[in-house]
Design a protein around this motif. Structure first.
Motif, PDB file in Angstrom:
ATOM      1  N   ALA A 196       3.308  12.235  -4.977  1.00 14.68           N
ATOM      2  CA  ALA A 196       3.576  10.868  -4.098  1.00 14.68           C
ATOM      3  C   ALA A 196       2.746  10.770  -3.124  1.00 14.68           C
ATOM      4  O   ALA A 196       2.397   9.605  -2.631  1.00 14.68           O
ATOM      5  CB  ALA A 196       4.994  10.921  -3.862  1.00 14.68           C
ATOM      6  N   ALA A 197       2.715  11.746  -2.034  1.00 12.57           N
ATOM      7  CA  ALA A 197       1.761  11.307  -0.812  1.00 12.57           C
ATOM      8  C   ALA A 197       0.265  11.335  -1.143  1.00 12.57           C
ATOM      9  O   ALA A 197      -0.386  10.589  -0.532  1.00 12.57           O
ATOM     10  CB  ALA A 197       1.935  12.753  -0.014  1.00 12.57           C
ATOM     11  N   VAL A 198      -0.280  12.016  -2.281  1.00 10.02           N
ATOM     12  CA  VAL A 198      -1.485  11.689  -2.586  1.00 10.02           C
ATOM     13  C   VAL A 198      -1.706  10.093  -3.095  1.00 10.02           C
ATOM     14  O   VAL A 198      -2.490   9.395  -2.730  1.00 10.02           O
ATOM     15  CB  VAL A 198      -1.930  12.719  -3.513  1.00 10.02           C
ATOM     16  CG1 VAL A 198      -3.414  12.252  -4.110  1.00 10.02           C
ATOM     17  CG2 VAL A 198      -2.199  13.993  -2.860  1.00 10.02           C
ATOM     18  N   VAL A 199      -0.754   9.742  -3.764  1.00 15.49           N
ATOM     19  CA  VAL A 199      -0.835   8.423  -4.388  1.00 15.49           C
ATOM     20  C   VAL A 199      -0.654   7.384  -3.381  1.00 15.49           C
ATOM     21  O   VAL A 199      -1.581   6.507  -3.291  1.00 15.49           O
ATOM     22  CB  VAL A 199       0.413   8.243  -5.542  1.00 15.49           C
ATOM     23  CG1 VAL A 199       0.459   6.970  -6.079  1.00 15.49           C
ATOM     24  CG2 VAL A 199       0.020   9.130  -6.731  1.00 15.49           C
ATOM     25  N   PHE A 200       0.254   7.446  -2.446  1.00 12.98           N
ATOM     26  CA  PHE A 200       0.543   6.565  -1.503  1.00 12.98           C
ATOM     27  C   PHE A 200      -0.673   6.330  -0.474  1.00 12.98           C
ATOM     28  O   PHE A 200      -1.127   5.240   0.081  1.00 12.98           O
ATOM     29  CB  PHE A 200       1.859   6.688  -0.782  1.00 12.98           C
ATOM     30  CG  PHE A 200       2.993   6.473  -1.568  1.00 12.98           C
ATOM     31  CD1 PHE A 200       3.053   5.028  -2.270  1.00 12.98           C
ATOM     32  CD2 PHE A 200       3.941   7.275  -1.617  1.00 12.98           C
ATOM     33  CE1 PHE A 200       4.173   4.669  -2.836  1.00 12.98           C
ATOM     34  CE2 PHE A 200       5.055   7.035  -2.591  1.00 12.98           C
ATOM     35  CZ  PHE A 200       5.390   5.657  -3.124  1.00 12.98           C
ATOM     36  N   MET A 201      -1.240   7.947  -0.221  1.00 15.60           N
ATOM     37  CA  MET A 201      -2.294   7.987   0.720  1.00 15.60           C
ATOM     38  C   MET A 201      -3.567   7.283   0.269  1.00 15.60           C
ATOM     39  O   MET A 201      -4.439   6.357   0.739  1.00 15.60           O
ATOM     40  CB  MET A 201      -2.858   9.324   1.154  1.00 15.60           C
ATOM     41  CG  MET A 201      -1.742   9.809   2.281  1.00 15.60           C
ATOM     42  SD  MET A 201      -2.211  11.265   2.818  1.00 15.60           S
ATOM     43  CE  MET A 201      -2.072  12.475   1.499  1.00 15.60           C
TER      44      MET A 201
END
Length: 444
Positions: A194-199
């Motif tokens: 999720a962190a990779v997607v949102f970033m």
């Protein structure tokens, strides 16, 4: 030249060869500085010294780019294998205190990846001419335990949230779901993804953390509900230990599914909230806490408060308590037992997802097998506190974390897991129901 005239020179050479710390230990300890100092190119590394309290240790003093004097102490395993890499046993720094648990594990993994890099370069800038001498590693009597308490708080939060998941499920169906460690692992993986997607969508910093937490918790809750619906509900009324065997099978299936989908390599999350606050300090030793640790503690307190309110002040909480006391009677009185049990599984999985978020946020690295040992220790915490009791789960998690952190700080770290499970056995012998648990007869 006569041989007798060479003997004094040979003796002197051998004597000098045995003086000073081991070069391999010094190089490893110098490399470890890079894990704590982001601006390593501007760090001035001083001469190494042997650790006076450990023959297998070395102390390296250095100065940061701002001119602050710090040190790092590295201790190595006394059991050496020829041509094998040195094995770090303990690490402590003047700024962060003792490095224990998963932090030490990931530090050793980081050093293994960096082993092929060049040695620490000479200092880019000379130290200030009037700078004070390097500070020797000496911690006042009360500050070192305080730093260990701060370091163990995050581990206690992880154990407490996982133990709550075990207690919620056991309290309502009287079965142990061994897959909670793997649900925590799924929560950690989903945090990284999720962190990779949102970033990738343009988010950064503090702003994406609530979204990442919400995504990880929601997905893990859904996975917990699915496990109840597909595995435990068809076996709920089985009087044998088949549900326990099914839970173990579910745990292994989740591990292997993640390994096949994500690979066996660790997945890393870029460090966030790395700023540190100084709580106390004296004689060159500072007790510090990171912003991430403060966030973790605040999240755990918020989860415990929300869980208490949900179980005590809502209709779901009333139905949950009714099903825990007597499932058959609750069903006769109109309680939708299937929905209540499924919601309880989802709630416990959400707690596990929160624990996975903490692991990914605090330690950075996740892998498919990280949930096994953490899950067993959390189960030990739930049993020590009184499995089936939510307050007991929180208490047990904090106690197990305090025991593990304290043992690693003052005793040989290799025996800390033995100490944890020995404490579990002792509690079961003295008080089988746990510290806050009560013996009760369930109605089916």
């Amino acid at each position: 030249m006569p041989v007798r005239s060479l003997l004094p020179s040979l003796a002197l050479i051998l004597l000098l060869a045995g003086c000073g710390p081991d070069p391999g230990e010094v190089e490893t300890c110098r490399r470890a500085i890079g894990a704590f100092e982001p601006d390593m190119d501007r760090v001035f590394v001083g001469p190494p010294k042997s650790d006076p309290s450990d023959p297998d240790g070395v102390v390296v003093g250095y100065r940061t780019a701002a001119g602050e004097a710090r040190w790092i102490a590295c201790r190595f395993s006394s059991r050496r294998v020829e041509n094998a890499p040195l094995e770090l046993a303990r690490v402590a720094t003047s700024h962060d205190g003792e490095v224990t648990g998963l932090r030490l594990f990931f530090l050793k993994r980081w050093l293994a990846l960096e082993r092929g890099a060049p040695a620490v370069a000479p200092p880019a800038v000379a130290p200030p001419a009037a700078a004070p001498p390097m500070v020797e590693p000496r911690a006042p009597a009360l500050l070192y335990p305080l730093q260990q308490a701060v370091n163990g708080a995050v581990l206690g939060c992880i154990y407490a949230l996982l133990a709550v998941g075990f207690s919620l499920v056991y309290g309502i169906i009287g079965r142990i779901n061994f897959a909670f460690g793997e649900l925590m692992m799924l929560g950690a993986y989903q945090t990284v993804i999720a962190a990779v997607v949102f970033m990738g969508l343009g988010g950064a910093g503090w702003g994406i953390l609530p979204l990442v937490l919400l995504a990880a918790v929601a997905l893990t809750a859904g996975q917990g509900w699915s496990i109840e619906r597909l595995v435990f509900r068809p076996l709920r009324r089985t009087p044998t230990q088949i549900p326990l065997i099914a839970a173990i099978g579910t745990s292994i299936a989740l591990q292997e599914a993640v390994r096949l989908l994500q690979g066996s390599r660790d997945r890393w999350l870029a460090p966030v909230l790395t700023g540190r606050l100084t709580l106390a300090g004296a004689d060159g030793f500072s007790v510090t806490i990171s912003v991430g640790q403060v966030l973790v503690m605040a999240l755990t307190v918020a989860c415990s408060g929300g869980l208490w309110w949900m179980l005590r002040r809502t209709r779901f909480g009333r139905d949950n308590r009714a099903c825990s006391d007597d499932m058959a009677m609750a069903e006769l009185l109109g309680v939708d037992t299937d929905r209540t049990v499924g919601a309880t599984f989802a709630l416990g999985a959400a707690c596990a997802g929160s624990a996975g978020f903490i692991v990914a946020l605090q330690y950075g690295g996740v892998n498919a097998y990280m949930g096994t040992l953490l899950g067993f220790k959390a189960l030990a915490a739930a049993i020590v506190g009184g499995i089936g009791s939510v307050p007991g789960a929180f208490l047990g998690g904090l106690l197990i974390a305090a025991l593990e952190t304290g043992w690693a700080a003052w005793f040989p770290m290799a025996y800390k897991d033995i100490a944890v499970f020995a404490a579990l056995i002792a509690v079961l012998v003295v008080r089988p129901t746990g510290l806050l648990g009560v013996e009760r007869t369930r109605g089916d």
